[in-house]
Design an enzyme around this catalytic site. Structure first.
Site, PDB file in Angstrom:
ATOM      1  N   HIS A  21      -7.215  -2.561  -7.604  1.00  0.00           N
ATOM      2  CA  HIS A  21      -6.074  -2.894  -6.746  1.00  0.00           C
ATOM      3  C   HIS A  21      -5.451  -1.607  -6.205  1.00  0.00           C
ATOM      4  O   HIS A  21      -4.521  -1.051  -6.786  1.00  0.00           O
ATOM      5  CB  HIS A  21      -5.031  -3.706  -7.518  1.00  0.00           C
ATOM      6  CG  HIS A  21      -4.026  -4.380  -6.631  1.00  0.00           C
ATOM      7  ND1 HIS A  21      -3.876  -5.754  -6.571  1.00  0.00           N
ATOM      8  CD2 HIS A  21      -3.119  -3.885  -5.750  1.00  0.00           C
ATOM      9  CE1 HIS A  21      -2.919  -6.062  -5.714  1.00  0.00           C
ATOM     10  NE2 HIS A  21      -2.438  -4.930  -5.197  1.00  0.00           N
ATOM     11  N   HIS A  25      -4.929   0.943  -2.261  1.00  0.00           N
ATOM     12  CA  HIS A  25      -4.843   0.933  -0.797  1.00  0.00           C
ATOM     13  C   HIS A  25      -5.128   2.337  -0.276  1.00  0.00           C
ATOM     14  O   HIS A  25      -4.699   3.327  -0.879  1.00  0.00           O
ATOM     15  CB  HIS A  25      -3.445   0.540  -0.324  1.00  0.00           C
ATOM     16  CG  HIS A  25      -2.964  -0.788  -0.836  1.00  0.00           C
ATOM     17  ND1 HIS A  25      -3.206  -1.969  -0.174  1.00  0.00           N
ATOM     18  CD2 HIS A  25      -2.248  -1.104  -1.945  1.00  0.00           C
ATOM     19  CE1 HIS A  25      -2.650  -2.970  -0.857  1.00  0.00           C
ATOM     20  NE2 HIS A  25      -2.075  -2.466  -1.933  1.00  0.00           N
ATOM     21  N   LYS A  58      -7.446 -11.411  -0.464  1.00  0.00           N
ATOM     22  CA  LYS A  58      -6.136 -10.989  -0.976  1.00  0.00           C
ATOM     23  C   LYS A  58      -5.040 -11.884  -0.392  1.00  0.00           C
ATOM     24  O   LYS A  58      -4.943 -12.065   0.823  1.00  0.00           O
ATOM     25  CB  LYS A  58      -5.879  -9.535  -0.569  1.00  0.00           C
ATOM     26  CG  LYS A  58      -4.431  -9.060  -0.662  1.00  0.00           C
ATOM     27  CD  LYS A  58      -3.971  -8.890  -2.100  1.00  0.00           C
ATOM     28  CE  LYS A  58      -2.562  -8.297  -2.148  1.00  0.00           C
ATOM     29  NZ  LYS A  58      -2.461  -6.926  -1.610  1.00  0.00           N
ATOM     30  N   HIS A  96      -1.016 -10.508  -5.049  1.00  0.00           N
ATOM     31  CA  HIS A  96       0.233  -9.793  -5.317  1.00  0.00           C
ATOM     32  C   HIS A  96       1.201 -10.840  -5.860  1.00  0.00           C
ATOM     33  O   HIS A  96       1.355 -11.899  -5.258  1.00  0.00           O
ATOM     34  CB  HIS A  96       0.747  -9.187  -4.008  1.00  0.00           C
ATOM     35  CG  HIS A  96       2.171  -8.708  -4.041  1.00  0.00           C
ATOM     36  ND1 HIS A  96       2.508  -7.366  -3.995  1.00  0.00           N
ATOM     37  CD2 HIS A  96       3.351  -9.385  -4.081  1.00  0.00           C
ATOM     38  CE1 HIS A  96       3.833  -7.247  -4.005  1.00  0.00           C
ATOM     39  NE2 HIS A  96       4.362  -8.458  -4.061  1.00  0.00           N
ATOM     40  N   HIS A 126      -0.230  -7.368 -10.556  1.00  0.00           N
ATOM     41  CA  HIS A 126       1.076  -6.810 -10.920  1.00  0.00           C
ATOM     42  C   HIS A 126       1.694  -7.481 -12.147  1.00  0.00           C
ATOM     43  O   HIS A 126       2.915  -7.547 -12.286  1.00  0.00           O
ATOM     44  CB  HIS A 126       2.049  -6.903  -9.742  1.00  0.00           C
ATOM     45  CG  HIS A 126       1.492  -6.393  -8.451  1.00  0.00           C
ATOM     46  ND1 HIS A 126       0.507  -5.431  -8.389  1.00  0.00           N
ATOM     47  CD2 HIS A 126       1.786  -6.725  -7.159  1.00  0.00           C
ATOM     48  CE1 HIS A 126       0.223  -5.188  -7.107  1.00  0.00           C
ATOM     49  NE2 HIS A 126       0.970  -5.958  -6.345  1.00  0.00           N
ATOM     50  N   ASP A 183       4.399  -5.894 -14.564  1.00  0.00           N
ATOM     51  CA  ASP A 183       5.832  -5.856 -14.275  1.00  0.00           C
ATOM     52  C   ASP A 183       6.619  -6.738 -15.243  1.00  0.00           C
ATOM     53  O   ASP A 183       7.853  -6.781 -15.189  1.00  0.00           O
ATOM     54  CB  ASP A 183       6.104  -6.304 -12.836  1.00  0.00           C
ATOM     55  CG  ASP A 183       5.671  -5.261 -11.816  1.00  0.00           C
ATOM     56  OD1 ASP A 183       5.624  -4.064 -12.178  1.00  0.00           O
ATOM     57  OD2 ASP A 183       5.375  -5.633 -10.666  1.00  0.00           O
ATOM     58  N   HIS A 227       0.402  -1.885 -11.912  1.00  0.00           N
ATOM     59  CA  HIS A 227       1.612  -1.228 -11.421  1.00  0.00           C
ATOM     60  C   HIS A 227       2.038  -0.117 -12.382  1.00  0.00           C
ATOM     61  O   HIS A 227       3.226   0.150 -12.536  1.00  0.00           O
ATOM     62  CB  HIS A 227       2.751  -2.242 -11.261  1.00  0.00           C
ATOM     63  CG  HIS A 227       2.949  -2.704  -9.861  1.00  0.00           C
ATOM     64  ND1 HIS A 227       3.868  -3.664  -9.514  1.00  0.00           N
ATOM     65  CD2 HIS A 227       2.356  -2.336  -8.696  1.00  0.00           C
ATOM     66  CE1 HIS A 227       3.830  -3.876  -8.212  1.00  0.00           C
ATOM     67  NE2 HIS A 227       2.914  -3.091  -7.697  1.00  0.00           N
ATOM     68  N   ASP A 273      -2.148   0.294  -7.634  1.00  0.00           N
ATOM     69  CA  ASP A 273      -1.493  -0.148  -6.399  1.00  0.00           C
ATOM     70  C   ASP A 273      -0.950   1.064  -5.645  1.00  0.00           C
ATOM     71  O   ASP A 273       0.164   1.058  -5.135  1.00  0.00           O
ATOM     72  CB  ASP A 273      -0.370  -1.144  -6.704  1.00  0.00           C
ATOM     73  CG  ASP A 273       0.110  -1.914  -5.461  1.00  0.00           C
ATOM     74  OD1 ASP A 273      -0.652  -1.975  -4.491  1.00  0.00           O
ATOM     75  OD2 ASP A 273       1.240  -2.416  -5.478  1.00  0.00           O
TER      76      ASP A 273
END
Length: 366
Positions: A63, A65, A178, A211, A240, A243, A264, A306
């Site tokens: 995950h 970018h 996604k 996400h 994520h 979190d 994350h 991420d």
């Protein structure tokens, strides 16, 4: 110029008239052209360099970018990033470091078109850096007027089109779908997008990654929708999840069959005085991974960051602030998380399961 509300009202009136005309012609109309997809070959992953045997994925960050932006932003305003060639050179250098020092073989770039996916740029940085990159189709949180007007089936058709034909006029195909929901929960558009992802995945065999907003257990709402669509949880990663350290929430998702993204980790590097009280430290996130392993769920965990190398959807100082917060970038897990996991009792084999074997099974459909 009409306001968005006025424009949509005008379109609604026009749509009723068009629908009536369409109904009158429906019996004589030719069926729309649609690609008939075939299920992907098991054990094969689509990368931006072409199809690849899943056994070659190696150490994978599932995950990440290259750039977080908006549709067309890099093409229309590359100077914002210091120029396209300069940005590519910077990314290539950093990916070479992630490969060399970090031992990372593959990253999964979960940037759909609406978040500025530039497939030719992604292919170029992959080729020049030697980093294997898996691209995605799908949609993030905030729709344009054109996407907002689409039904779930229409969105699914778009996802399938990219999976079968290729992305942005190339023959590069995505290896994952996604979709997203955040603290707002499942909005009407996002419900359409989630259902579309499920339908496209069932039709093509391509897995889904998401996400979520774990602090409010939004992953459970995604799971409910996927299951309502008849999608196998084994082909879904809910992102994520670190979190939250609510073990009831985390183990509840993996017991339902989902892979959970503990991706994350770098969010836990924020200044505790400036960060919201709900933000967990990276050590707390790592300790949640250890608890999941101890509970027998090592094979349902992804580890990632991420992270990205450029961003235009925030203030100009945002990337600099993030790099100050996390100077390690995509090397954070190699330099900090994994050594800490070993320190608290996670074995080398368990780390290999999370970073190598789980991605191979998930993206390879094994």
């Amino acid at each position: 110029m009409a306001t968005r509300r006025e424009f949509l009202g005008q379109i609604a009136v026009a749509s009723v008239a068009a629908a009536s005309a369409h109904a009158a012609q429906a019996l004589n109309a030719a069926a729309p052209v649609k690609i008939s997809p075939t299920q992907r070959s098991r054990g094969v992953v689509q990368t931006v360099q072409g199809p690849m045997d899943a056994s070659k994925l190696g150490f994978t960050l599932p995950h990440e970018h290259i750039c977080a932006s908006s549709a067309g932003f890099m093409q229309t305003w590359p100077e914002f990033f210091g120029g396209r060639a300069n940005f590519i050179s910077k990314v290539v250098d950093r990916l070479k470091a992630v490969r060399g020092e970090g031992g990372v073989d593959t990253i999964v770039d979960v940037t759909p078109a609406d978040v500025g996916r530039d497939i030719r740029l992604i292919e170029e940085v992959s080729r020049k850096s030697g980093m294997q990159i898996v691209a995605c189709t799908g949609h993030w949180l905030y729709p344009s007027l054109s996407m907002d007007a689409r039904t779930a089936n229409e969105l699914a058709d778009f996802f399938v089109l990219e999976i079968e034909r290729g992305i942005e006029g190339t023959d590069i195909k995505p290896g994952v779908i996604k979709v997203a929901t955040d603290h707002e929960g499942v909005t009407p558009f996002l419900e359409e997008a989630l259902r579309a992802a499920a339908r496209a995945s069932k039709e093509t065999g391509i897995p889904v990654t998401t996400h979520t907003y774990a602090a409010d257990r939004i992953g459970e709402k995604q799971a409910d929708l996927f299951e309502n669509e008849g999608l196998n949880p084994a082909v879904v990663c809910l992102g994520h999840c670190d979190d939250s350290n609510d073990m009831g929430y985390l183990t509840g998702l993996v017991k339902r069959g989902y892979t959970i993204g503990m991706d994350h980790m770098t969010w836990g590097t924020r200044d505790e005085k400036a960060a919201p009280a709900r933000v967990l430290s990276w050590q707390q996130r790592a300790e949640s991974i250890k608890k999941l392993i101890d509970a027998g769920f090592c094979n349902k965990i992804f580890l990632s960051h991420d992270w990205y190398f450029g961003i235009s959807m925030a203030a100009v100082e945002a990337m600099e602030a993030m790099q100050k917060m996390n100077p390690d970038g995509m090397l954070f897990n190699t330099r900090k998380t994994i050594p800490y996991l070993k320190q608290i009792g996670v074995t080398d084999q368990q780390i290999r399961t999370i970073t190598v074997e789980n991605p191979r099974h998930f993206f390879g459909g094994l």
